[in-house]
Design an enzyme around this catalytic site. Structure first.
Site, PDB file in Angstrom:
ATOM      1  N   PRO A  13      35.736  34.843 -99.777  1.00  0.00           N
ATOM      2  CA  PRO A  13      35.322  34.451-101.114  1.00  0.00           C
ATOM      3  C   PRO A  13      36.206  33.390-101.751  1.00  0.00           C
ATOM      4  O   PRO A  13      37.421  33.399-101.589  1.00  0.00           O
ATOM      5  CB  PRO A  13      35.368  35.752-101.914  1.00  0.00           C
ATOM      6  CG  PRO A  13      36.246  36.662-101.142  1.00  0.00           C
ATOM      7  CD  PRO A  13      36.100  36.263 -99.710  1.00  0.00           C
ATOM      8  N   ASN A  14      35.526  32.496-102.446  1.00  0.00           N
ATOM      9  CA  ASN A  14      36.117  31.429-103.260  1.00  0.00           C
ATOM     10  C   ASN A  14      36.722  30.290-102.456  1.00  0.00           C
ATOM     11  O   ASN A  14      37.152  29.298-103.032  1.00  0.00           O
ATOM     12  CB  ASN A  14      37.143  31.987-104.252  1.00  0.00           C
ATOM     13  CG  ASN A  14      36.519  32.979-105.200  1.00  0.00           C
ATOM     14  OD1 ASN A  14      35.484  32.695-105.792  1.00  0.00           O
ATOM     15  ND2 ASN A  14      37.113  34.140-105.323  1.00  0.00           N
ATOM     16  N   ARG A  21      39.968  24.571-106.912  1.00  0.00           N
ATOM     17  CA  ARG A  21      40.467  25.864-107.369  1.00  0.00           C
ATOM     18  C   ARG A  21      41.981  25.919-107.254  1.00  0.00           C
ATOM     19  O   ARG A  21      42.534  25.875-106.151  1.00  0.00           O
ATOM     20  CB  ARG A  21      39.858  26.988-106.520  1.00  0.00           C
ATOM     21  CG  ARG A  21      40.401  28.345-106.876  1.00  0.00           C
ATOM     22  CD  ARG A  21      39.894  29.412-105.912  1.00  0.00           C
ATOM     23  NE  ARG A  21      40.485  30.686-106.242  1.00  0.00           N
ATOM     24  CZ  ARG A  21      40.906  31.562-105.349  1.00  0.00           C
ATOM     25  NH1 ARG A  21      40.784  31.316-104.067  1.00  0.00           N
ATOM     26  NH2 ARG A  21      41.445  32.691-105.741  1.00  0.00           N
ATOM     27  N   TYR A  26      46.672  26.262-103.851  1.00  0.00           N
ATOM     28  CA  TYR A  26      45.902  26.136-102.611  1.00  0.00           C
ATOM     29  C   TYR A  26      45.806  24.708-102.067  1.00  0.00           C
ATOM     30  O   TYR A  26      45.260  24.500-100.993  1.00  0.00           O
ATOM     31  CB  TYR A  26      44.490  26.693-102.830  1.00  0.00           C
ATOM     32  CG  TYR A  26      44.501  28.137-103.228  1.00  0.00           C
ATOM     33  CD1 TYR A  26      44.881  29.124-102.320  1.00  0.00           C
ATOM     34  CD2 TYR A  26      44.162  28.526-104.515  1.00  0.00           C
ATOM     35  CE1 TYR A  26      44.906  30.457-102.688  1.00  0.00           C
ATOM     36  CE2 TYR A  26      44.183  29.860-104.890  1.00  0.00           C
ATOM     37  CZ  TYR A  26      44.562  30.814-103.978  1.00  0.00           C
ATOM     38  OH  TYR A  26      44.588  32.140-104.342  1.00  0.00           O
ATOM     39  N   ASN A  78      40.517  33.910 -92.755  1.00  0.00           N
ATOM     40  CA  ASN A  78      41.067  33.876 -94.105  1.00  0.00           C
ATOM     41  C   ASN A  78      40.087  34.668 -94.953  1.00  0.00           C
ATOM     42  O   ASN A  78      39.063  34.147 -95.385  1.00  0.00           O
ATOM     43  CB  ASN A  78      41.220  32.451 -94.628  1.00  0.00           C
ATOM     44  CG  ASN A  78      41.865  32.411 -95.997  1.00  0.00           C
ATOM     45  OD1 ASN A  78      41.926  33.411 -96.700  1.00  0.00           O
ATOM     46  ND2 ASN A  78      42.344  31.233 -96.385  1.00  0.00           N
ATOM     47  N   ALA A  81      40.368  37.201-101.093  1.00  0.00           N
ATOM     48  CA  ALA A  81      40.717  38.421-101.822  1.00  0.00           C
ATOM     49  C   ALA A  81      40.357  39.689-101.052  1.00  0.00           C
ATOM     50  O   ALA A  81      40.962  40.740-101.285  1.00  0.00           O
ATOM     51  CB  ALA A  81      40.043  38.425-103.190  1.00  0.00           C
ATOM     52  N   GLU A 102      45.085  36.336 -88.800  1.00  0.00           N
ATOM     53  CA  GLU A 102      44.959  36.208 -90.248  1.00  0.00           C
ATOM     54  C   GLU A 102      45.625  34.905 -90.676  1.00  0.00           C
ATOM     55  O   GLU A 102      46.717  34.570 -90.203  1.00  0.00           O
ATOM     56  CB  GLU A 102      45.648  37.399 -90.918  1.00  0.00           C
ATOM     57  CG  GLU A 102      45.633  37.350 -92.427  1.00  0.00           C
ATOM     58  CD  GLU A 102      46.433  38.486 -93.047  1.00  0.00           C
ATOM     59  OE1 GLU A 102      46.004  38.994 -94.096  1.00  0.00           O
ATOM     60  OE2 GLU A 102      47.490  38.873 -92.490  1.00  0.00           O
ATOM     61  N   HIS A 104      46.436  32.300 -94.223  1.00  0.00           N
ATOM     62  CA  HIS A 104      46.422  32.071 -95.675  1.00  0.00           C
ATOM     63  C   HIS A 104      47.060  30.726 -95.971  1.00  0.00           C
ATOM     64  O   HIS A 104      48.053  30.356 -95.331  1.00  0.00           O
ATOM     65  CB  HIS A 104      47.192  33.157 -96.421  1.00  0.00           C
ATOM     66  CG  HIS A 104      46.580  34.507 -96.278  1.00  0.00           C
ATOM     67  ND1 HIS A 104      45.430  34.866 -96.932  1.00  0.00           N
ATOM     68  CD2 HIS A 104      46.957  35.576 -95.539  1.00  0.00           C
ATOM     69  CE1 HIS A 104      45.114  36.105 -96.604  1.00  0.00           C
ATOM     70  NE2 HIS A 104      46.025  36.550 -95.750  1.00  0.00           N
ATOM     71  N   ARG A 111      53.607  35.880-104.158  1.00  0.00           N
ATOM     72  CA  ARG A 111      52.694  35.862-105.303  1.00  0.00           C
ATOM     73  C   ARG A 111      52.622  37.238-105.963  1.00  0.00           C
ATOM     74  O   ARG A 111      53.513  38.058-105.781  1.00  0.00           O
ATOM     75  CB  ARG A 111      51.327  35.368-104.825  1.00  0.00           C
ATOM     76  CG  ARG A 111      51.456  33.923-104.272  1.00  0.00           C
ATOM     77  CD  ARG A 111      50.165  33.300-103.914  1.00  0.00           C
ATOM     78  NE  ARG A 111      49.268  33.290-105.058  1.00  0.00           N
ATOM     79  CZ  ARG A 111      47.948  33.204-104.941  1.00  0.00           C
ATOM     80  NH1 ARG A 111      47.388  33.114-103.746  1.00  0.00           N
ATOM     81  NH2 ARG A 111      47.177  33.194-106.001  1.00  0.00           N
TER      82      ARG A 111
END
Length: 146
Positions: A13-14, A21, A26, A78, A81, A102, A104, A111
């Site tokens: 998502p996103n 964004r 990012y 990735n 969330a 994984e 990111h 964070r």
């Protein structure tokens, strides 16, 4: 002529909003920019990528299953969330033999505290995080070596 091994690159998502964004977190690269660089790198190292994005958890689960059914060499994931919330994605990774890496863009551990737990990491072969768009290329190089 032999078919090149395929590596799925799945985005949650996103991530369709990359480039606009929170670029301070990012970066300014869009998902298409990242895909273009991955395609170039894939050709260099003799693999093929199948890059996808969805804002829907079930799509990611289905694509993990598909990666195994299609004989993919690996999956770069990735999960956005969903990394921090999805037991369904965790279980899907555990249910397939295809190795999952994984990835990111940012470093989740630097964070907010809710980002420190990853259900994906608990099932994945490994994690690459914090190198911006380069994280994907590092993951591709790792996946090609599996």
């Amino acid at each position: 002529m032999a078919t090149l091994p395929t590596i799925y690159v799945l985005n949650g998502p996103n991530l369709n909003l990359l480039g606009t964004r929170e670029p301070d977190i990012y970066g300014s690269d869009t998902l298409d920019d990242i895909a273009d660089r991955l395609e170039d790198r894939a050709r260099e190292i003799g693999v093929r990528i199948d890059m996808r994005q969805s804002n829907h958890e079930g799509h990611l689960v289905d694509w993990l299953h598909e990666a195994q059914a299609e004989g993919a060499r690996a999956v770069i994931l990735n999960a956005g969330a969903f990394t921090h919330t999805s037991i369904a994605i965790h279980d899907a990774i555990k249910s397939v033999a295809t190795p999952v890496i994984e990835v990111h863009l940012s470093n989740p551990h630097a964070r907010e505290s809710f980002r420190h737990r990853s259900f994906v990491a608990k099932a994945a072969r490994g994690t690459i995080a914090g190198f911006g768009a380069l994280s994907y290329q590092l993951a591709l190089d790792a996946a090609a070596g599996l």
